[in-house]
Design a protein around this motif. Structure first.
Motif, PDB file in Angstrom:
ATOM      1  N   MET A 155     -32.540  42.577 -29.093  1.00 46.48           N
ATOM      2  CA  MET A 155     -32.405  41.429 -29.909  1.00 46.48           C
ATOM      3  C   MET A 155     -32.081  41.154 -30.853  1.00 46.48           C
ATOM      4  SD  MET A 155     -33.645  39.236 -27.705  1.00 46.48           S
ATOM      5  CE  MET A 155     -34.405  37.519 -29.253  1.00 46.48           C
ATOM      6  N   ALA A 156     -31.725  42.322 -31.628  1.00 47.68           N
ATOM      7  CA  ALA A 156     -31.004  42.227 -32.445  1.00 47.68           C
ATOM      8  C   ALA A 156     -29.000  41.631 -32.788  1.00 47.68           C
ATOM      9  CB  ALA A 156     -31.040  43.723 -33.701  1.00 47.68           C
ATOM     10  N   TRP A 157     -28.541  42.326 -30.908  1.00 45.20           N
ATOM     11  CA  TRP A 157     -27.564  41.989 -30.854  1.00 45.20           C
ATOM     12  C   TRP A 157     -27.679  41.368 -29.784  1.00 45.20           C
ATOM     13  CZ3 TRP A 157     -23.697  44.299 -33.185  1.00 45.20           C
ATOM     14  CH2 TRP A 157     -24.300  46.365 -33.730  1.00 45.20           C
ATOM     15  N   SER A 158     -29.003  40.446 -29.705  1.00 48.50           N
ATOM     16  CA  SER A 158     -28.607  39.189 -28.907  1.00 48.50           C
ATOM     17  C   SER A 158     -27.864  37.231 -29.253  1.00 48.50           C
ATOM     18  CB  SER A 158     -30.178  38.563 -27.862  1.00 48.50           C
ATOM     19  OG  SER A 158     -30.631  37.617 -27.856  1.00 48.50           O
ATOM     20  N   PRO A 159     -27.529  36.866 -28.648  1.00 53.31           N
ATOM     21  CA  PRO A 159     -26.875  35.616 -29.134  1.00 53.31           C
ATOM     22  C   PRO A 159     -28.218  34.593 -29.464  1.00 53.31           C
ATOM     23  CG  PRO A 159     -26.735  35.643 -26.761  1.00 53.31           C
ATOM     24  CD  PRO A 159     -27.202  37.100 -27.212  1.00 53.31           C
ATOM     25  N   HIS A 160     -29.323  34.690 -29.593  1.00 51.36           N
ATOM     26  CA  HIS A 160     -30.705  33.847 -30.048  1.00 51.36           C
ATOM     27  C   HIS A 160     -31.168  34.709 -31.464  1.00 51.36           C
ATOM     28  CE1 HIS A 160     -29.793  31.625 -26.791  1.00 51.36           C
ATOM     29  NE2 HIS A 160     -30.092  32.757 -25.857  1.00 51.36           N
ATOM     30  N   SER A 161     -30.504  36.403 -31.724  1.00 54.75           N
ATOM     31  CA  SER A 161     -30.985  37.192 -33.071  1.00 54.75           C
ATOM     32  C   SER A 161     -31.517  36.252 -34.061  1.00 54.75           C
ATOM     33  CB  SER A 161     -29.452  38.398 -33.075  1.00 54.75           C
ATOM     34  OG  SER A 161     -28.916  37.701 -33.663  1.00 54.75           O
ATOM     35  N   GLU A 162     -30.865  35.529 -34.446  1.00 52.48           N
ATOM     36  CA  GLU A 162     -30.823  34.705 -35.746  1.00 52.48           C
ATOM     37  C   GLU A 162     -32.105  33.888 -35.485  1.00 52.48           C
ATOM     38  OE1 GLU A 162     -28.947  31.730 -38.981  1.00 52.48           O
ATOM     39  OE2 GLU A 162     -27.692  32.734 -37.742  1.00 52.48           O
ATOM     40  N   VAL A 163     -32.376  33.139 -34.266  1.00 50.48           N
ATOM     41  CA  VAL A 163     -33.765  32.611 -34.508  1.00 50.48           C
ATOM     42  C   VAL A 163     -34.751  33.265 -34.125  1.00 50.48           C
ATOM     43  CG1 VAL A 163     -34.288  30.852 -32.610  1.00 50.48           C
ATOM     44  CG2 VAL A 163     -32.533  30.546 -33.740  1.00 50.48           C
ATOM     45  N   PHE A 164     -34.745  34.344 -33.277  1.00 54.08           N
ATOM     46  CA  PHE A 164     -35.772  35.297 -32.665  1.00 54.08           C
ATOM     47  C   PHE A 164     -35.684  36.241 -34.603  1.00 54.08           C
ATOM     48  CE2 PHE A 164     -36.993  40.404 -32.227  1.00 54.08           C
ATOM     49  CZ  PHE A 164     -38.528  39.653 -31.660  1.00 54.08           C
ATOM     50  N   TYR A 165     -34.715  36.308 -35.201  1.00 53.57           N
ATOM     51  CA  TYR A 165     -35.055  37.123 -36.625  1.00 53.57           C
ATOM     52  C   TYR A 165     -36.047  35.808 -37.644  1.00 53.57           C
ATOM     53  CZ  TYR A 165     -33.809  39.374 -41.311  1.00 53.57           C
ATOM     54  OH  TYR A 165     -34.584  40.165 -42.427  1.00 53.57           O
ATOM     55  N   ASP A 166     -34.788  34.856 -37.404  1.00 48.41           N
ATOM     56  CA  ASP A 166     -36.171  33.952 -38.248  1.00 48.41           C
ATOM     57  C   ASP A 166     -37.875  33.496 -38.016  1.00 48.41           C
ATOM     58  OD1 ASP A 166     -34.099  33.295 -40.368  1.00 48.41           O
ATOM     59  OD2 ASP A 166     -33.773  32.353 -39.237  1.00 48.41           O
ATOM     60  N   SER A 167     -38.077  33.931 -36.885  1.00 48.74           N
ATOM     61  CA  SER A 167     -39.585  33.383 -36.104  1.00 48.74           C
ATOM     62  C   SER A 167     -40.700  34.803 -36.701  1.00 48.74           C
ATOM     63  CB  SER A 167     -39.814  33.416 -34.512  1.00 48.74           C
ATOM     64  OG  SER A 167     -39.258  34.686 -34.269  1.00 48.74           O
ATOM     65  N   LEU A 168     -39.711  35.729 -37.615  1.00 46.59           N
ATOM     66  CA  LEU A 168     -40.997  36.704 -38.135  1.00 46.59           C
ATOM     67  C   LEU A 168     -41.729  36.515 -38.840  1.00 46.59           C
ATOM     68  CD1 LEU A 168     -39.588  40.070 -36.547  1.00 46.59           C
ATOM     69  CD2 LEU A 168     -41.345  38.891 -34.971  1.00 46.59           C
ATOM     70  N   SER A 169     -42.556  37.129 -39.324  1.00 48.05           N
ATOM     71  CA  SER A 169     -43.612  36.812 -40.541  1.00 48.05           C
ATOM     72  C   SER A 169     -42.746  37.569 -41.764  1.00 48.05           C
ATOM     73  CB  SER A 169     -44.742  37.149 -40.438  1.00 48.05           C
ATOM     74  OG  SER A 169     -45.769  36.246 -39.231  1.00 48.05           O
ATOM     75  N   ILE A 170     -42.446  36.852 -43.091  1.00 48.34           N
ATOM     76  CA  ILE A 170     -42.563  37.619 -44.101  1.00 48.34           C
ATOM     77  C   ILE A 170     -43.513  38.562 -44.823  1.00 48.34           C
ATOM     78  CG2 ILE A 170     -41.231  37.555 -45.575  1.00 48.34           C
ATOM     79  CD1 ILE A 170     -39.222  35.596 -43.978  1.00 48.34           C
ATOM     80  N   PRO A 171     -43.793  39.466 -45.524  1.00 53.73           N
ATOM     81  CA  PRO A 171     -45.106  39.600 -46.445  1.00 53.73           C
ATOM     82  C   PRO A 171     -44.840  38.862 -47.854  1.00 53.73           C
ATOM     83  CG  PRO A 171     -43.754  41.894 -45.706  1.00 53.73           C
ATOM     84  CD  PRO A 171     -43.147  39.805 -45.004  1.00 53.73           C
ATOM     85  N   GLY A 172     -45.837  38.783 -47.878  1.00 57.63           N
ATOM     86  CA  GLY A 172     -46.091  38.106 -48.926  1.00 57.63           C
ATOM     87  C   GLY A 172     -45.518  36.461 -48.629  1.00 57.63           C
ATOM     88  N   VAL A 173     -45.024  36.186 -47.693  1.00 57.29           N
ATOM     89  CA  VAL A 173     -45.035  34.178 -47.543  1.00 57.29           C
ATOM     90  C   VAL A 173     -45.740  33.827 -46.447  1.00 57.29           C
ATOM     91  CG1 VAL A 173     -43.090  33.545 -46.704  1.00 57.29           C
ATOM     92  CG2 VAL A 173     -42.600  35.065 -48.312  1.00 57.29           C
TER      93      VAL A 173
END
Length: 97
Positions: free
Chosen positions: A10-28
């Motif tokens: 997924m890091a190299w996928s054309p959809h990597s940014e959408v996937f990355y942004d869908s993940l949780s962020i600690p403290g947020v």
């Protein structure tokens, strides 16, 4: 290995940014809202999970030196809270690299 392989793909996928942004962020937000107390915790995007004595945390960490790492931690057979504390400890140390 399978989880790490999916994250790497997924890091190299054309959809990597959408996937990355869908993940949780600690403290947020999400399942990591109350986890990984670290000044740079926002440099971790991940997903936690637990089921019948197994806990996990997987995702991406951007280190202090700017390198993005893929990580997967799966713990089995310990006390739930202790395993989560270990996962958070590993992530705090990776953030400091």
């Amino acid at each position: 290995r399978a989880i790490t392989a999916v994250l790497t793909h997924m890091a190299w996928s054309p959809h990597s940014e959408v996937f990355y942004d869908s993940l949780s962020i600690p403290g947020v937000d999400g399942t990591l809202r109350q986890r990984i107390d670290h000044p740079r915790a926002v440099d971790l995007h991940g997903k936690s999970g637990n089921l019948n004595g197994v806990t996990s945390l997987a995702g991406y960490i951007t280190t202090a030196s700017g390198e993005r790492l893929v990580f997967t931690i799966i713990s089995n057979g310990g006390r739930h809270r202790t395993m989560m504390m270990f996962e958070d400890y590993v992530c705090r140390n990776l953030l400091d690299l």
